[in-house]
Design an enzyme around this catalytic site. Structure first.
Site, PDB file in Angstrom:
ATOM      1  N   ALA A   1       0.855  -1.179  -0.075  1.00  0.00           N
ATOM      2  CA  ALA A   1      -0.112  -0.129  -0.024  1.00  0.00           C
ATOM      3  C   ALA A   1       1.078   1.345   0.115  1.00  0.00           C
ATOM      4  CB  ALA A   1      -0.913  -0.102   1.013  1.00  0.00           C
TER       5      ALA A   1
ATOM      6  N   GLY B   1       0.886  -4.868   0.988  1.00  0.00           N
ATOM      7  CA  GLY B   1      -0.265  -4.965   0.127  1.00  0.00           C
ATOM      8  C   GLY B   1       0.051  -5.734  -1.115  1.00  0.00           C
TER       9      GLY B   1
ATOM     10  N   GLU C   1      -0.596  -9.363  -0.579  1.00  0.00           N
ATOM     11  CA  GLU C   1      -1.725  -9.633  -0.346  1.00  0.00           C
ATOM     12  C   GLU C   1      -2.747  -9.559  -1.517  1.00  0.00           C
ATOM     13  OE1 GLU C   1      -1.761  -6.307   2.923  1.00  0.00           O
ATOM     14  OE2 GLU C   1      -2.775  -7.713   4.046  1.00  0.00           O
TER      15      GLU C   1
ATOM     16  N   GLU D   1       4.638  -5.283   7.530  1.00  0.00           N
ATOM     17  CA  GLU D   1       3.971  -4.038   8.133  1.00  0.00           C
ATOM     18  C   GLU D   1       4.538  -3.905   9.596  1.00  0.00           C
ATOM     19  OE1 GLU D   1       2.626  -6.379   6.432  1.00  0.00           O
ATOM     20  OE2 GLU D   1       1.287  -5.294   4.756  1.00  0.00           O
TER      21      GLU D   1
HETATM   22  N1  CAA Z   1       4.600   3.280  -0.331  1.00  0.00           N
HETATM   23  C1  CAA Z   1       5.125   4.242  -0.863  1.00  0.00           C
HETATM   24  N2  CAA Z   1       6.406   4.553  -1.449  1.00  0.00           N
HETATM   25  C2  CAA Z   1       7.014   3.478  -1.925  1.00  0.00           C
HETATM   26  C3  CAA Z   1       6.680   2.263  -1.092  1.00  0.00           C
HETATM   27  C4  CAA Z   1       5.357   2.183  -0.562  1.00  0.00           C
HETATM   28  N3  CAA Z   1       5.073   0.865  -0.218  1.00  0.00           N
HETATM   29  N4  CAA Z   1       7.805   1.265  -1.442  1.00  0.00           N
HETATM   30  C5  CAA Z   1       8.492   1.994  -2.105  1.00  0.00           C
HETATM   31  N5  CAA Z   1       8.161   3.146  -2.396  1.00  0.00           N
HETATM   32  C6  CAA Z   1       8.970   4.440  -2.776  1.00  0.00           C
HETATM   33  C7  CAA Z   1      10.015   4.807  -2.165  1.00  0.00           C
HETATM   34  O1  CAA Z   1       9.809   5.584  -1.147  1.00  0.00           O
HETATM   35  C8  CAA Z   1      11.158   5.397  -3.006  1.00  0.00           C
HETATM   36  O2  CAA Z   1      10.523   6.585  -3.395  1.00  0.00           O
HETATM   37  P1  CAA Z   1      11.819   7.995  -3.557  1.00  0.00           P
HETATM   38  O3  CAA Z   1      12.433   7.572  -4.819  1.00  0.00           O
HETATM   39  O4  CAA Z   1      10.751   9.015  -3.640  1.00  0.00           O
HETATM   40  O5  CAA Z   1      12.536   8.194  -2.427  1.00  0.00           O
HETATM   41  C9  CAA Z   1      10.695   4.414  -4.505  1.00  0.00           C
HETATM   42  O6  CAA Z   1       9.343   3.827  -4.159  1.00  0.00           O
HETATM   43  C10 CAA Z   1      11.859   3.458  -4.564  1.00  0.00           C
HETATM   44  O7  CAA Z   1      11.973   2.904  -3.403  1.00  0.00           O
HETATM   45  P2  CAA Z   1      13.349   2.370  -2.532  1.00  0.00           P
HETATM   46  O8  CAA Z   1      14.310   3.732  -2.952  1.00  0.00           O
HETATM   47  O9  CAA Z   1      13.013   2.528  -1.113  1.00  0.00           O
HETATM   48  O10 CAA Z   1      14.083   1.305  -3.449  1.00  0.00           O
HETATM   49  P3  CAA Z   1      14.993   0.231  -2.767  1.00  0.00           P
HETATM   50  O11 CAA Z   1      15.313  -0.591  -3.929  1.00  0.00           O
HETATM   51  O12 CAA Z   1      15.883   0.814  -2.026  1.00  0.00           O
HETATM   52  O13 CAA Z   1      14.175  -0.742  -1.695  1.00  0.00           O
HETATM   53  C11 CAA Z   1      11.980  -1.671  -0.702  1.00  0.00           C
HETATM   54  C12 CAA Z   1      13.057  -1.465  -2.139  1.00  0.00           C
HETATM   55  C13 CAA Z   1      13.031  -2.748   0.029  1.00  0.00           C
HETATM   56  C14 CAA Z   1      10.738  -2.603  -1.537  1.00  0.00           C
HETATM   57  C15 CAA Z   1      11.716  -0.458  -0.190  1.00  0.00           C
HETATM   58  O14 CAA Z   1      11.041   0.344  -1.314  1.00  0.00           O
HETATM   59  C16 CAA Z   1      10.533  -0.750   0.850  1.00  0.00           C
HETATM   60  O15 CAA Z   1      10.973  -1.373   1.759  1.00  0.00           O
HETATM   61  N6  CAA Z   1       9.343  -0.470   0.579  1.00  0.00           N
HETATM   62  C17 CAA Z   1       8.392  -0.483   1.435  1.00  0.00           C
HETATM   63  C18 CAA Z   1       7.741  -1.888   1.585  1.00  0.00           C
HETATM   64  C19 CAA Z   1       6.725  -1.957   2.801  1.00  0.00           C
HETATM   65  O16 CAA Z   1       6.843  -1.819   4.055  1.00  0.00           O
HETATM   66  N7  CAA Z   1       5.574  -2.237   2.324  1.00  0.00           N
HETATM   67  C20 CAA Z   1       4.263  -2.440   3.143  1.00  0.00           C
HETATM   68  C21 CAA Z   1       3.437  -1.362   2.886  1.00  0.00           C
HETATM   69  S1  CAA Z   1       2.125  -1.418   4.289  1.00  0.00           S
HETATM   70  C22 CAA Z   1       0.979  -1.936   3.631  1.00  0.00           C
HETATM   71  O17 CAA Z   1       1.086  -2.607   2.507  1.00  0.00           O
HETATM   72  C23 CAA Z   1      -0.363  -2.063   4.520  1.00  0.00           C
HETATM   73  C24 CAA Z   1      -1.198  -3.073   4.032  1.00  0.00           C
HETATM   74  O18 CAA Z   1      -1.418  -4.235   4.553  1.00  0.00           O
HETATM   75  C25 CAA Z   1      -2.471  -2.496   3.109  1.00  0.00           C
END
Ligand code: CAA
Length: 261
Positions: free
Chosen positions: A67, A111, A114, A134
């Site tokens: 998400a 998400g 999911e 999460e």
């Molecule tokens: N939401 C918003 N933005 C996101 C995102 C997310 N879930 N995942 C990645 N992005 C964005 C980053 O913020 C980044 O943006 P900027 O360039 O503006 O900084 C861009 O995408 C590229 O990401 P990274 O620079 O972080 O790329 P990376 O290769 O270093 O890392 C990753 C990749 C490990 C996937 C890392 O992006 C990450 O940990 N993302 C979040 C994963 C996460 O926590 N997902 C769960 C979300 S909560 C949820 O989903 C709730 C639910 O159950 C419904």
């Protein structure tokens, strides 16, 4: 045909509808506008006389990284509960009557994981990165992860993954039965999904619809109640300090200092 901002809809083979998530800069994070477009595209494909099966996919790098954390980081409990945040994307396999195959490569986190698990058939590549991270954001899965992952791979494994936030590979997903198949490469995964969809689309639409309905019936016992319950607890965590701390830390690229409140 409709044009979209965050997805691409195509027909790679006769009878096959393909939806490709297209938010590369955010690793296909599932912001609300993307979900609205996805729902619209699935509804159109479901009602199209030509289409027999649907494939959803992302890119080689990311199916979807979850998400959209930046969109939801400031959400309050009352807004989450009041708008029933996530409800509109938590049951797409129930609403859509035609089979959906997910071709999952790269990151499928939160998400994204999911959404992949909501598909009727899940294909991945051995290098796909699945996870429910999460807990690292001070919250829990909110789109059915606690229910569908547990049902698919068993309680002990699901509990370990959800409480540690550890990732798991596409190879593991196939070994555990979460995925129907793990292909060697992302290309093979997408092509495999398209050819399975083509095969399904060659059969009687009425028989295929019935087949999906009866198999899903086996999953429904308890899942719906579980997903509804999970979503309410997920909403309530928008009232905690740690959800704000966790998601703000992600957005500002800092380490969270938990308040335990
Ligand atoms: N939401 C918003 N933005 C996101 C995102 C997310 N879930 N995942 C990645 N992005 C964005 C980053 O913020 C980044 O943006 P900027 O360039 O503006 O900084 C861009 O995408 C590229 O990401 P990274 O620079 O972080 O790329 P990376 O290769 O270093 O890392 C990753 C990749 C490990 C996937 C890392 O992006 C990450 O940990 N993302 C979040 C994963 C996460 O926590 N997902 C769960 C979300 S909560 C949820 O989903 C709730 C639910 O159950 C419904």
């Amino acid at each position: 045909s409709t044009t979209y901002e965050h997805i691409i809809v195509s027909t790679p083979k006769p009878g096959v509808g393909l939806v490709t998530f297209n938010r590369p800069k955010a690793l296909n994070a599932l912001c609300s506008p993307l979900i609205v477009e996805l729902n619209g595209a699935l509804k159109d494909l479901d009602s199209s006389k030509e289409i027999g099966a649907i494939v959803i996919t992302g890119s080689e790098r990311a199916f979807a990284a979850g998400a959209d954390i930046k969109e939801m980081k400031d959400l309050t409990f009352s807004a989450a509960y009041g708008t029933d945040f996530i409800e509109m994307w938590s049951d797409l396999t129930v609403r859509v009557k035609k089979p959906i195959i997910a071709a999952v490569n790269g990151y499928a986190l939160g998400g994204g994981c999911e959404l992949a698990m909501m598909a009727d058939i899940l294909y991945c590549s051995t290098g796909t990165t699945f996870g429910q991270p999460e807990i690292k954001l001070g919250t829990i899965p909110g789109a059915g992860g606690s229910q569908r992952l547990t049902k698919a791979i068993g309680k002990s494994r699901a509990m370990e993954l959800i409480l540690t936030g550890n990732n798991f590979s596409g190879k593991q997903a196939a070994e555990w039965g979460l995925a129907a198949k793990a292909f060697e490469t992302p290309d093979e995964c997408l092509n495999g999904a398209i050819s399975t969809a083509e095969k399904i689309a060659s059969y009687s639409k009425i028989a295929v619809k019935a087949g999906k309905e009866v198999v899903n019936k086996s999953q429904d016992q308890g899942i719906k109640e579980g997903v509804d319950f999970e979503r309410r607890v997920f909403h309530s965590l928008f009232g905690s300090k740690d959800q704000k701390i966790g998601m703000t830390a992600f957005a500002t690229k800092t380490k969270p200092e938990w308040s335990h409140e």
